[in-house]
Design a protein around this motif. Structure first.
Motif, PDB file in Angstrom:
ATOM      1  N   PRO A  29       0.707  -1.136  -0.127  1.00 53.95           N
ATOM      2  CA  PRO A  29       0.141  -0.044   0.048  1.00 53.95           C
ATOM      3  C   PRO A  29       0.844   1.174   0.004  1.00 53.95           C
ATOM      4  N   GLY A  30       1.833   1.178   0.668  1.00 56.00           N
ATOM      5  CA  GLY A  30       2.923   2.236   0.615  1.00 56.00           C
ATOM      6  C   GLY A  30       3.333   2.548  -0.630  1.00 56.00           C
ATOM      7  N   TYR A  31       3.770   1.384  -1.442  1.00 54.80           N
ATOM      8  CA  TYR A  31       4.290   1.406  -2.566  1.00 54.80           C
ATOM      9  C   TYR A  31       3.255   2.218  -3.369  1.00 54.80           C
ATOM     10  N   LEU A  32       2.173   1.958  -3.470  1.00 49.92           N
ATOM     11  CA  LEU A  32       1.186   2.386  -4.138  1.00 49.92           C
ATOM     12  C   LEU A  32       0.857   3.917  -4.173  1.00 49.92           C
ATOM     13  N   LEU A  33       0.759   4.419  -2.884  1.00 50.98           N
ATOM     14  CA  LEU A  33       0.672   5.885  -2.533  1.00 50.98           C
ATOM     15  C   LEU A  33       1.812   6.537  -2.922  1.00 50.98           C
ATOM     16  N   ALA A  34       2.955   6.121  -2.929  1.00 42.82           N
ATOM     17  CA  ALA A  34       4.407   6.639  -3.536  1.00 42.82           C
ATOM     18  C   ALA A  34       4.188   6.919  -4.739  1.00 42.82           C
ATOM     19  N   HIS A  35       3.754   5.869  -5.530  1.00 46.64           N
ATOM     20  CA  HIS A  35       3.688   5.949  -6.957  1.00 46.64           C
ATOM     21  C   HIS A  35       2.612   6.792  -7.527  1.00 46.64           C
ATOM     22  N   LEU A  36       1.480   6.780  -6.952  1.00 49.47           N
ATOM     23  CA  LEU A  36       0.529   7.705  -7.329  1.00 49.47           C
ATOM     24  C   LEU A  36       0.715   9.104  -6.820  1.00 49.47           C
ATOM     25  N   ALA A  37       1.220   9.310  -5.774  1.00 54.62           N
ATOM     26  CA  ALA A  37       1.616  10.864  -5.388  1.00 54.62           C
ATOM     27  C   ALA A  37       2.787  11.276  -6.394  1.00 54.62           C
ATOM     28  N   LEU A  38       3.721  10.513  -6.766  1.00 50.93           N
ATOM     29  CA  LEU A  38       4.675  10.936  -7.585  1.00 50.93           C
ATOM     30  C   LEU A  38       4.333  11.180  -8.971  1.00 50.93           C
ATOM     31  N   HIS A  39       3.391  10.301  -9.430  1.00 52.04           N
ATOM     32  CA  HIS A  39       2.543  10.554 -10.720  1.00 52.04           C
ATOM     33  C   HIS A  39       1.882  11.824 -11.016  1.00 52.04           C
ATOM     34  N   GLY A  40       0.997  11.979  -9.907  1.00 52.89           N
ATOM     35  CA  GLY A  40       0.187  13.185  -9.538  1.00 52.89           C
ATOM     36  C   GLY A  40      -0.685  13.489 -10.564  1.00 52.89           C
ATOM     37  N   ASP A  41      -1.103  12.365 -11.293  1.00 55.96           N
ATOM     38  CA  ASP A  41      -2.364  12.721 -12.341  1.00 55.96           C
ATOM     39  C   ASP A  41      -2.983  11.404 -12.716  1.00 55.96           C
ATOM     40  N   TRP A  42      -3.959  11.336 -13.281  1.00 53.61           N
ATOM     41  CA  TRP A  42      -4.594  10.006 -13.621  1.00 53.61           C
ATOM     42  C   TRP A  42      -3.774   9.184 -14.313  1.00 53.61           C
ATOM     43  N   ILE A  43      -3.877   7.933 -13.689  1.00 51.65           N
ATOM     44  CA  ILE A  43      -2.991   6.915 -14.324  1.00 51.65           C
ATOM     45  C   ILE A  43      -3.843   5.370 -14.339  1.00 51.65           C
ATOM     46  N   GLY A  44      -4.042   5.098 -15.571  1.00 52.96           N
ATOM     47  CA  GLY A  44      -4.745   3.717 -15.794  1.00 52.96           C
ATOM     48  C   GLY A  44      -4.205   2.530 -14.714  1.00 52.96           C
ATOM     49  N   ARG A  45      -5.480   2.116 -14.638  1.00 47.56           N
ATOM     50  CA  ARG A  45      -5.569   0.744 -13.717  1.00 47.56           C
ATOM     51  C   ARG A  45      -4.541  -0.221 -14.372  1.00 47.56           C
ATOM     52  N   ASP A  46      -4.785  -0.450 -15.739  1.00 47.90           N
ATOM     53  CA  ASP A  46      -4.062  -1.415 -16.427  1.00 47.90           C
ATOM     54  C   ASP A  46      -2.425  -1.041 -16.332  1.00 47.90           C
ATOM     55  N   ALA A  47      -2.090   0.307 -16.405  1.00 48.68           N
ATOM     56  CA  ALA A  47      -0.797   0.531 -16.285  1.00 48.68           C
ATOM     57  C   ALA A  47      -0.119   0.208 -14.805  1.00 48.68           C
ATOM     58  N   LEU A  48      -0.930   0.371 -13.769  1.00 46.65           N
ATOM     59  CA  LEU A  48      -0.674  -0.132 -12.347  1.00 46.65           C
ATOM     60  C   LEU A  48      -0.229  -1.554 -12.353  1.00 46.65           C
ATOM     61  N   VAL A  49      -1.236  -2.276 -12.955  1.00 49.83           N
ATOM     62  CA  VAL A  49      -1.189  -3.729 -12.871  1.00 49.83           C
ATOM     63  C   VAL A  49       0.285  -4.374 -13.723  1.00 49.83           C
ATOM     64  N   GLY A  50       0.454  -3.630 -14.794  1.00 48.77           N
ATOM     65  CA  GLY A  50       1.674  -3.970 -15.515  1.00 48.77           C
ATOM     66  C   GLY A  50       2.880  -3.733 -14.712  1.00 48.77           C
ATOM     67  N   LEU A  51       2.936  -2.723 -13.999  1.00 49.13           N
ATOM     68  CA  LEU A  51       3.993  -2.486 -13.242  1.00 49.13           C
ATOM     69  C   LEU A  51       4.186  -3.230 -11.683  1.00 49.13           C
ATOM     70  N   PHE A  52       3.144  -3.500 -11.072  1.00 49.98           N
ATOM     71  CA  PHE A  52       3.187  -4.191  -9.838  1.00 49.98           C
ATOM     72  C   PHE A  52       2.978  -5.921 -10.057  1.00 49.98           C
ATOM     73  N   TRP A  53       2.206  -5.921 -11.131  1.00 55.81           N
ATOM     74  CA  TRP A  53       2.190  -7.521 -11.161  1.00 55.81           C
ATOM     75  C   TRP A  53       2.277  -7.859 -12.580  1.00 55.81           C
ATOM     76  N   PRO A  54       3.353  -7.600 -13.230  1.00 58.17           N
ATOM     77  CA  PRO A  54       3.510  -8.169 -14.879  1.00 58.17           C
ATOM     78  C   PRO A  54       3.283  -9.477 -15.125  1.00 58.17           C
ATOM     79  N   GLN A  55       3.510 -10.105 -14.089  1.00 55.12           N
ATOM     80  CA  GLN A  55       3.460 -11.905 -14.455  1.00 55.12           C
ATOM     81  C   GLN A  55       2.298 -12.556 -14.109  1.00 55.12           C
ATOM     82  N   ARG A  56       1.354 -11.625 -13.638  1.00 55.52           N
ATOM     83  CA  ARG A  56      -0.061 -12.150 -13.368  1.00 55.52           C
ATOM     84  C   ARG A  56      -1.096 -11.866 -14.631  1.00 55.52           C
TER      85      ARG A  56
END
Length: 993
Positions: A29-56
């Motif tokens: 959860p901390g990683y998610l908050l840090a990533h979203l806060a750094l991005h600062g704008d809308w980010i696609g759910r698919d993009a987050l899945v590809g970054l956090f769980w690329p093998q799933r």
């Protein structure tokens, strides 16, 4: 949104607010908050899945994301800032103040000292990112980039101090920089050597020089740069004159230029767009004038479909993209799901669907799309309608006619074509239509825009007047001009606003020279990018967007990591917004600047690597653009198969016709003609279908294509009742390609009609044995059904029943419900023929519960027969009444005939027999299917008067084969009236059941 506090991401991560501090945990959860806060704008759910769980898998990754977003929200609630998190169906964002964001703002406004103070340590210094390798790599890249920015800020701050005569501050800043890094760098040491003498830190500077020299010698066997060595020698010589400082670097571009915070002007236009009483509002304007931004501001919750240039020839291309993007947020689709699934198969999960009915599939799909869009929002927007394909234009027209929701459209006024004009004329014919001609910004509105994005009380009137003259008030050109001025250092952001070196000496700013077109400005920005980033950008321009990173990387001949970094860099430069171009003018500028030879290479790379990502129509277009005719024809044929599956035969016909106009190779022409003949057969254009098939045979056709042409001719001859010629065409097809797909099934069909089922049983058995060795598929289902039915016709009912039951079970395992219904139709007859009507009814009722398919009415028809055999007349009558009122005229005629025969045994209904027979005779011409005429004639022979019988006999044809059972029934009915059956129905054919 005002939030008291700041998320500290430099050094030890934590949330700070007045009087409190909360650790940000080194967990997901901390990683998610840090990533979203750094991005600062809308980010696609698919993009987050590809970054956090690329093998799933996608579904598992999205599930993990939802769970951890919930945990992240809990952290925000504990910090009392839950409102900073926003979620949409396919994207999320976190609007939380961070030290990184403040650091970036300091860099953007050239506040180098503030930037130095903000970055107290490396980004997320103590975090492990265990088990998240891509995330760890992302953090490493971000950390490195921010460290580089801090280093650059230190150098610029030192230079500012040096230029202002504060050598001591410059030396302190440079020593701080050098002590923080592991290895000294030439530029920092050079700057320190320049100011050391005046700052009284000669020894410290020389010590840093020795560190640099030793590091270069040990690691690279190199010496410091010649300029650095010269500065060190001069520093060792007392009395040497200090060198002059270099010129300052250019300032960054303010965020307001990249992302204007609000729309300026357009008040009247916004009100008209929001007026729900207006059925259709069309916004027209030149490229870059602000049509999309106006619609976004006026209708933030609209259901939005963005047409794109690359999808202009792809039926429902933009709509399919919208369906994919909105998949998680769609309402319960119900009866629409199967129709929409022909466009986006992912909506069907694993269910297999049968080929679409050419007569009904497209109207059903249009209706399903219209009802879905109407249910998804209070207003529907189609942007860039000049690039809408014909099918999408049909959908827009349907939505306009239905008038269930307001429709808002936008198009480029300089790209109005005949098809779009026809659509607009149709919409204009109804009430509540209004057109907005969107003009460029006025001089006053442009000044307001400048004041807004510069955060100044008032914009400089003189500069604003020059900018308006230069750009004509086109919003896109305005922002690109400002960006070019900032990037070149001719415009800088200072404490009190923006400033130019010309401010004190110019009269009209005419000294500022910039390209006269926005496209040229974009090209200059592209040329300033690193070579690797430019390469990725050119591939994105050809592909259309950056959603598929791995194929993009393959086409750009780089690693996915490099491609992802390049995309981030392009987003930072304002060329991309998310995976899409910030404006279509950017993409067009990049693509049109490509040399012709390179453009062909890029199209080839995209076609090769994006197969399975882009639609087949798009792949074909890329192969055509690459000049690869063979691959283009292959992709075109694949595209027509997809279009036919969706019931878009008209679009498939147009696609093959366009391809035929381009190809020169005779074999390729033959292949396309065979495909087009099949499409025309499905469109009930027999003359055109036959002409194409015969022309294909005149070409130098491959064996499989010659076989395909003969199969079309066979189908045509069957429709004409010329069965012997159909059989001959099949023999010719088999001679060309014995293993041709569908040949065996067609042979079985013709043999059944000709009463020669025994001739094809061996072939069906052999093919069935072959298919059992392969993974089960559609052909095995059809062969099992054909062979099972053939056994039944040959009097081997129990043997056939086993195969039909196998087909029914196999359809269930494959989740091919339509095949289960088809198998149930034959299984019902097989069971009934063996006197097992109770089992037949149970199977049919189970199959009816699977849902509505094209063959479901036929199943109802057969079920009515079994119910009648069981004496359940009322239930059989209800089914027949449903069929008689249905949309299928053939089944309606058969059902009316059956109702007459069932009513004959009921006294109160039997009196109406003559009237019902008259109604039945009136329906004969509603269908051309002979079996319906024969079944109806039987009812007329049994229950009609003499005149009615005479009329019915005219529809009987002795050359047309019919089922042996029906032949016996008709013979008996004629004999009862003293009529010789042979002149009317010929001799019986085939074995009796």
């Amino acid at each position: 949104m005002q939030v008291q506090g700041c998320l500290q991401l430099f050094g030890t991560a934590c949330w700070r607010r007045p009087g409190r501090e909360f650790d940000l945990p080194d967990t997901l959860p901390g990683y998610l908050l840090a990533h979203l806060a750094l991005h600062g704008d809308w980010i696609g759910r698919d993009a987050l899945v590809g970054l956090f769980w690329p093998q799933r898998s996608d579904s598992e990754g999205l599930h993990n994301l939802r769970a951890n977003l919930h945990r992240a929200r809990a952290l925000l609630s504990a910090w009392a800032v839950p409102q900073t998190f926003e979620a949409a169906p396919h994207r999320v964002r976190l609007r939380l103040p961070t030290d990184v964001a403040e650091f970036r703002r300091a860099i953007g406004r050239a506040d180098w000292a503030r930037a130095l103070d903000l970055q107290g340590g490396p980004l997320l210094q103590s975090w492990s990112f265990r088990g998240f390798s891509l995330l760890d790599e992302w953090a490493r890249v971000e950390r490195s980039a921010l460290a580089d920015s801090w280093r650059d800020a230190a150098l610029k701050a030192a230079l500012q101090h040096e230029l202002s005569g504060r050598g001591g501050l410059a030396a302190q800043t440079l020593l701080r920089l050098l002590e923080r890094g592991d290895t000294p760098t030439d530029d920092a040491v050079q700057a320190l050597l320049r100011v050391a003498a005046g700052a009284g830190c000669r020894e410290a500077a020389l010590a840093q020089y020795e560190r640099l020299r030793n590091a270069l010698q040990e690691d690279l066997q190199l010496q410091p740069a010649a300029q650095t060595q010269a500065l060190a020698r001069a520093l060792r010589e007392p009395g040497a004159a200090p060198p002059a400082p270099p010129r300052p670097a250019a300032a960054g571009v303010p965020r307001g230029v990249l992302h204007p915070p609000r729309l300026v002007g357009r008040t009247a236009e916004r009100e008209r767009l929001r007026n729900g009483a207006l059925r259709v509002v069309v916004v027209a304007g030149e490229p870059g004038v602000g049509k999309t931004r106006l619609l976004e501001e006026a209708l933030p919750r609209a259901c939005w479909i963005a047409c794109r240039e690359g999808l202009a020839e792809v039926p429902f291309g933009a709509v399919a993209d919208w369906l994919v993007d909105q998949r998680e947020a769609l309402p319960e689709l119900g009866a629409w799901r199967r129709d929409l699934g022909t466009l986006v198969p992912a909506l069907l999960a694993d269910e297999q669907v049968p080929p679409a009915d050419p007569a009904t599939a497209k109207p059903r799909l249009l209706l399903a799309l219209a009802q879905l869009l109407e249910s998804c929002g209070s207003v529907v927007v189609f942007d860039d309608l000049q690039w809408a394909d014909g099918a999408t234009c049909e959908l827009v027209g349907l939505l306009g006619r239905r008038a269930a929701v307001p429709l808002r459209l936008a198009y480029r006024s300089d790209e109005l074509h005949a098809g779009l004009q026809a659509l607009l004329d149709t919409l204009d014919a109804g009430p509540g239509y209004e057109r907005i001609a969107l003009e460029p910004l006025s001089a006053i509105e442009l000044l307001e825009l400048l004041a807004t994005i510069s955060q100044a009380d008032a914009a400089p009137a003189l500069f604003g007047a020059w900018l308006h003259r230069r750009t004509g008030g086109n919003a896109f050109f305005v922002l690109q001009t400002l960006r070019a001025l900032f990037e070149s250092g001719r415009l800088v952001a200072e404490q009190g606003g923006w400033a130019s070196a010309l401010d004190q000496i110019t009269t009209d700013y005419s000294e500022l020279q910039i390209p006269s077109r926005a496209a040229d400005l974009v090209r200059r920005r592209v040329l300033a990018l690193p070579e690797g980033t430019r390469r990725v950008l050119t591939v994105i321009a050809v592909a259309g967007d950056a959603r598929a990173v791995e194929p993009l990387a393959a086409a750009a001949e780089c690693s996915p990591w490099h491609a992802a970094n390049a995309i981030a860099e392009l987003q930072a430069h304002g060329l991309l917004r998310g995976p899409f171009f910030a404006h279509d003018l950017v993409r067009q500028s990049v693509e049109r600047a490509l040399p012709e030879s390179l453009r062909a290479v890029l199209h080839s790379g995209v076609a090769r690597h994006f197969a399975g990502v882009l639609r087949s129509e798009q792949i074909a277009a890329h192969w055509w653009a690459a000049g690869n005719e063979a691959q283009a024809v292959h992709a075109t044929v694949a595209a027509t198969a997809t279009l036919r599956q969706a019931g878009l035969q008209a679009d498939a016909l147009a696609l093959t016709t366009q391809a035929l106009q381009r190809v020169r190779d005779s074999a390729a022409r033959a292949r396309l003609r065979v495909v087009r003949s099949r499409i025309r057969l499905e469109r009930a254009e027999p003359a055109e279908a036959e002409a194409d098939a015969l022309e294909a045979l005149d070409e130098v056709a491959a064996p499989q294509d010659r076989a395909g042409a003969f199969l079309v001719i066979c189908e045509l001859r069957m429709q004409q009742g010329r069965l012997e010629e159909a059989h001959q065409a099949l023999q010719q097809a088999a001679a060309c390609d014995p293993g041709h797909e569908g040949l065996i099934l067609e042979q079985a069909r013709v043999a059944q009609l000709m009463g020669r089922v025994a001739d094809v049983v061996d072939t069906l058995e052999q093919r069935c044995a072959q298919l059992r060795q392969l993974p089960p598929g559609h052909e095995l289902l059809q062969v099992l059904i054909s062979l099972g039915s053939a056994y039944g016709e040959l009097g081997q009912g129990p043997r056939g029943l086993v195969l039909l039951q196998e087909a029914y079970r196999l359809g269930g395992r494959m989740n091919a419900r339509y095949a289960q219904v088809e198998a149930a139709i034959n299984l019902l007859w097989g069971l009934s023929a063996l006197g097992r009507n109770d089992e037949a009814v149970a199977v049919a009722e189970e199959a009816l519960a699977l849902g509505e398919y094209d063959s479901t009415p036929t199943l109802r028809n057969n079920l009515a027969w079994s119910l009648r055999e069981l004496g359940r007349i009322e239930q059989a009558s209800r089914l027949c009444e449903q069929l008689a009122a249905g949309a299928d005229p053939t089944l309606a005629v058969i059902a009316q005939a059956r109702l007459i025969e069932m009513d004959a045994g009921i006294a109160e209904r039997g009196a109406l027999a003559e009237t019902r027979v008259e109604q039945l005779l009136g329906a004969f011409d509603s269908t051309d299917i002979y079996v319906a005429h024969a079944a109806a004639a039987k009812a007329v022979l049994r229950h009609g008067n003499g005149a009615q019988v005479e009329r019915a006999l005219r529809y009987l044809k002795p050359q047309m084969p019919i089922d042996p059972w029906l032949h016996r029934e008709l013979s008996a009915a004629m004999a009862a009236r003293g009529i010789d059956p042979v002149p009317h129905i010929g001799e019986p054919a085939g074995a009796a059941l």
